[in-house]
Design a protein around this motif. Structure first.
Motif, PDB file in Angstrom:
ATOM      1  N   GLN A  61      26.027  80.652  20.972  1.00 15.52           N
ATOM      2  CA  GLN A  61      24.851  81.502  21.173  1.00 15.52           C
ATOM      3  C   GLN A  61      25.135  82.894  20.632  1.00 15.52           C
ATOM      4  O   GLN A  61      26.232  83.425  20.801  1.00 15.52           O
ATOM      5  N   LEU A  62      24.114  83.466  19.986  1.00 13.43           N
ATOM      6  CA  LEU A  62      24.226  84.807  19.435  1.00 13.43           C
ATOM      7  C   LEU A  62      23.124  85.691  19.997  1.00 13.43           C
ATOM      8  O   LEU A  62      22.167  85.201  20.592  1.00 13.43           O
ATOM      9  N   GLU A  63      23.269  86.989  19.804  1.00 13.16           N
ATOM     10  CA  GLU A  63      22.383  87.968  20.432  1.00 13.16           C
ATOM     11  C   GLU A  63      20.933  87.872  19.988  1.00 13.16           C
ATOM     12  O   GLU A  63      20.024  87.931  20.802  1.00 13.16           O
ATOM     13  N   ASN A  64      20.733  87.756  18.669  1.00 12.56           N
ATOM     14  CA  ASN A  64      19.374  87.794  18.134  1.00 12.56           C
ATOM     15  C   ASN A  64      19.349  87.143  16.756  1.00 12.56           C
ATOM     16  O   ASN A  64      20.381  86.701  16.253  1.00 12.56           O
ATOM     17  N   LYS A  70      23.416  86.769   9.979  1.00 13.24           N
ATOM     18  CA  LYS A  70      24.670  87.312   9.458  1.00 13.24           C
ATOM     19  C   LYS A  70      25.834  86.356   9.719  1.00 13.24           C
ATOM     20  O   LYS A  70      26.706  86.173   8.863  1.00 13.24           O
ATOM     21  N   ALA A  71      25.845  85.740  10.894  1.00 15.08           N
ATOM     22  CA  ALA A  71      26.895  84.773  11.226  1.00 15.08           C
ATOM     23  C   ALA A  71      26.798  83.549  10.314  1.00 15.08           C
ATOM     24  O   ALA A  71      27.815  83.020   9.858  1.00 15.08           O
ATOM     25  N   ALA A  96      31.466  91.339  15.755  1.00  7.79           N
ATOM     26  CA  ALA A  96      30.313  92.091  15.275  1.00  7.79           C
ATOM     27  C   ALA A  96      30.029  91.706  13.827  1.00  7.79           C
ATOM     28  O   ALA A  96      30.938  91.483  13.042  1.00  7.79           O
ATOM     29  N   PHE A  97      28.751  91.654  13.505  1.00  7.24           N
ATOM     30  CA  PHE A  97      28.340  91.344  12.132  1.00  7.24           C
ATOM     31  C   PHE A  97      27.578  92.516  11.575  1.00  7.24           C
ATOM     32  O   PHE A  97      26.883  93.201  12.172  1.00  7.24           O
TER      33      PHE A  97
END
Length: 97
Positions: A61-64, A70-71, A96-97
């Motif tokens: 899971q990623l933030e947004n 970006k990931a 961080a990306f």
């Protein structure tokens, strides 16, 4: 009234194909998207058609959406051995990306 907008989580996922290659994608619903890929119809990724059986081998899971995109770019630049290291938790994603 101070209503907060609900933030939809985004996920990065990797799918293993019958020839042991890895497909990377992002979505808000991993189960739905994986089932679409497995259906091998117009909703599945063209890169996965004809490469069944498919296995979901990684998800996070990623933030947004921005972070997920970006990931995804970061993963797609990895070499196959590095992608498998990510799947096997031997390679960590940047914080961080």
């Amino acid at each position: 009234m101070n209503e907060q907008k609900a933030v939809t989580p985004w996920f990065l996922y990797l799918v293993k194909t019958s020839n042991n290659s890895l497909y990377c994608g992002i979505t808000t619903d991993v189960d739905r998207r994986f089932n679409e890929h497995c259906a091998q119809n117009y909703k599945s990724a063209k890169a996965l058609r004809g490469k069944s059986p498919l296995s979901l081998v990684f998800q996070t899971q990623l933030e947004n959406k921005s972070t997920a995109l970006k990931a995804e770019i970061w993963v797609k630049k990895l070499r196959p051995k590095q992608k498998w290291a990510l799947v096997n938790r031997q390679l960590l994603m940047p914080t961080a990306f």
